[in-house]
Design a protein around this motif. Structure first.
Motif, PDB file in Angstrom:
ATOM      1  N   ARG A   1      48.439  43.437  35.059  1.00 34.81           N
ATOM      2  CA  ARG A   1      47.780  42.408  35.886  1.00 34.81           C
ATOM      3  C   ARG A   1      47.861  42.620  37.365  1.00 34.81           C
ATOM      4  O   ARG A   1      49.005  43.328  37.527  1.00 34.81           O
ATOM      5  CB  ARG A   1      48.176  40.930  35.760  1.00 34.81           C
ATOM      6  CG  ARG A   1      48.368  40.430  34.205  1.00 34.81           C
ATOM      7  CD  ARG A   1      47.454  39.709  33.571  1.00 34.81           C
ATOM      8  NE  ARG A   1      46.781  38.662  34.380  1.00 34.81           N
ATOM      9  CZ  ARG A   1      45.703  38.044  34.250  1.00 34.81           C
ATOM     10  NH1 ARG A   1      44.741  38.911  33.281  1.00 34.81           N
ATOM     11  NH2 ARG A   1      45.102  37.052  34.888  1.00 34.81           N
ATOM     12  N   LYS A   2      47.030  42.443  38.212  1.00 30.89           N
ATOM     13  CA  LYS A   2      47.290  42.611  39.615  1.00 30.89           C
ATOM     14  C   LYS A   2      46.211  41.744  40.649  1.00 30.89           C
ATOM     15  O   LYS A   2      45.052  41.307  40.044  1.00 30.89           O
ATOM     16  CB  LYS A   2      46.779  44.184  39.991  1.00 30.89           C
ATOM     17  CG  LYS A   2      47.000  44.727  41.173  1.00 30.89           C
ATOM     18  CD  LYS A   2      48.228  45.829  41.136  1.00 30.89           C
ATOM     19  CE  LYS A   2      48.553  46.310  42.216  1.00 30.89           C
ATOM     20  NZ  LYS A   2      49.894  46.535  42.770  1.00 30.89           N
ATOM     21  N   GLU A   3      46.922  41.315  41.528  1.00 28.93           N
ATOM     22  CA  GLU A   3      46.221  40.391  42.622  1.00 28.93           C
ATOM     23  C   GLU A   3      45.157  41.299  43.105  1.00 28.93           C
ATOM     24  O   GLU A   3      45.041  42.421  43.594  1.00 28.93           O
ATOM     25  CB  GLU A   3      47.002  39.986  43.780  1.00 28.93           C
ATOM     26  CG  GLU A   3      46.540  38.940  44.617  1.00 28.93           C
ATOM     27  CD  GLU A   3      47.274  38.701  45.790  1.00 28.93           C
ATOM     28  OE1 GLU A   3      48.145  37.757  45.544  1.00 28.93           O
ATOM     29  OE2 GLU A   3      47.612  39.187  46.743  1.00 28.93           O
ATOM     30  N   MET A   4      43.898  40.674  43.296  1.00 26.51           N
ATOM     31  CA  MET A   4      42.745  41.119  44.001  1.00 26.51           C
ATOM     32  C   MET A   4      42.136  39.974  45.075  1.00 26.51           C
ATOM     33  O   MET A   4      41.665  38.944  44.635  1.00 26.51           O
ATOM     34  CB  MET A   4      41.428  41.580  42.813  1.00 26.51           C
ATOM     35  CG  MET A   4      42.058  42.772  41.901  1.00 26.51           C
ATOM     36  SD  MET A   4      40.814  42.816  40.520  1.00 26.51           S
ATOM     37  CE  MET A   4      41.748  43.777  39.263  1.00 26.51           C
ATOM     38  N   GLN A   5      42.014  40.652  46.071  1.00 28.20           N
ATOM     39  CA  GLN A   5      41.403  39.633  47.066  1.00 28.20           C
ATOM     40  C   GLN A   5      40.050  40.132  47.716  1.00 28.20           C
ATOM     41  O   GLN A   5      39.278  39.382  48.025  1.00 28.20           O
ATOM     42  CB  GLN A   5      42.392  39.516  48.390  1.00 28.20           C
ATOM     43  CG  GLN A   5      43.739  38.843  48.013  1.00 28.20           C
ATOM     44  CD  GLN A   5      44.538  38.573  49.301  1.00 28.20           C
ATOM     45  OE1 GLN A   5      44.155  38.256  50.453  1.00 28.20           O
ATOM     46  NE2 GLN A   5      45.959  38.860  49.158  1.00 28.20           N
ATOM     47  N   ALA A   6      39.875  41.319  47.621  1.00 30.69           N
ATOM     48  CA  ALA A   6      38.600  41.793  48.023  1.00 30.69           C
ATOM     49  C   ALA A   6      37.455  41.399  46.985  1.00 30.69           C
ATOM     50  O   ALA A   6      37.761  41.497  46.002  1.00 30.69           O
ATOM     51  CB  ALA A   6      38.715  43.505  48.415  1.00 30.69           C
ATOM     52  N   HIS A   7      36.243  41.000  47.879  1.00 29.31           N
ATOM     53  CA  HIS A   7      35.403  40.432  46.793  1.00 29.31           C
ATOM     54  C   HIS A   7      33.948  40.689  47.559  1.00 29.31           C
ATOM     55  O   HIS A   7      33.976  40.787  48.773  1.00 29.31           O
ATOM     56  CB  HIS A   7      35.534  39.087  46.490  1.00 29.31           C
ATOM     57  CG  HIS A   7      35.528  38.043  47.461  1.00 29.31           C
ATOM     58  ND1 HIS A   7      37.049  37.746  48.045  1.00 29.31           N
ATOM     59  CD2 HIS A   7      34.873  37.447  47.765  1.00 29.31           C
ATOM     60  CE1 HIS A   7      36.475  36.592  49.136  1.00 29.31           C
ATOM     61  NE2 HIS A   7      35.578  36.421  49.040  1.00 29.31           N
ATOM     62  N   LEU A   8      32.992  40.751  46.623  1.00 28.05           N
ATOM     63  CA  LEU A   8      31.669  40.885  47.134  1.00 28.05           C
ATOM     64  C   LEU A   8      30.987  39.479  46.637  1.00 28.05           C
ATOM     65  O   LEU A   8      31.120  38.911  45.483  1.00 28.05           O
ATOM     66  CB  LEU A   8      30.734  41.930  46.532  1.00 28.05           C
ATOM     67  CG  LEU A   8      31.725  43.530  46.756  1.00 28.05           C
ATOM     68  CD1 LEU A   8      30.807  44.350  45.962  1.00 28.05           C
ATOM     69  CD2 LEU A   8      31.742  43.502  48.129  1.00 28.05           C
TER      70      LEU A   8
END
Length: 149
Positions: free
Chosen positions: A102-109
């Motif tokens: 698991r990993k944090e993801m902040q960038a988004h479209l």
């Protein structure tokens, strides 16, 4: 997804399928396809030595590049959002990327901004990492933030 050599999708399929129920499902599907094309195009540019990240890719005029509108790209979440709802932004990745899977993801479209669904694609840029790809961890309805809570 096999069409995108530079994109690894780990997203929960059921969340993406929730979008099929929306009135704008066809629009969101087309935008999601274009978003994945842009992420794949970025990965190719990164492999060819692009100086910068996805933002720089989208502002480049490289022949054949598939770009994404910058007004529909958020490189990070606000501190307020992350302080309260960071757990919603932790998604599956290969264990080679993180042993927890698991990993944090902040960038988004942003696939839409009308109504409460306002779909998003969250991703992790691992083009310089172990996979050499962009990892898409979420495709689905807007996650909780200060505007949706």
């Amino acid at each position: 997804m096999d069409d995108f050599e530079g994109v690894l999708v780990t997203a929960d399929r059921s969340k993406a399928l929730e979008l099929d129920e929306g009135e704008r499902a066809r629009v969101w599907a087309a935008k999601a396809w274009n978003a994945l094309r842009a992420l794949d195009s970025y990965t190719q540019a990164a492999r060819e030595g692009l100086n910068g990240g996805f933002y720089q890719h989208c502002t480049s005029d490289r022949p054949g590049a598939v770009n994404w509108p910058l007004k529909q790209f958020a490189p990070a979440e606000s501190d307020t959002t992350m302080n309260r709802w960071d757990a919603e932004r932790i998604f599956a990745v290969p264990e080679d990327v993180d042993p927890s899977g698991r990993k944090e993801m902040q960038a988004h479209l942003k696939l839409g901004s009308k109504g409460s669904t306002s779909p998003r694609i969250y991703f992790l840029d691992d083009t310089e990492g172990i996979t050499g790809r962009v990892i898409v961890g979420y495709i689905g309805p807007h996650l909780t933030n200060t505007k949706t809570n």
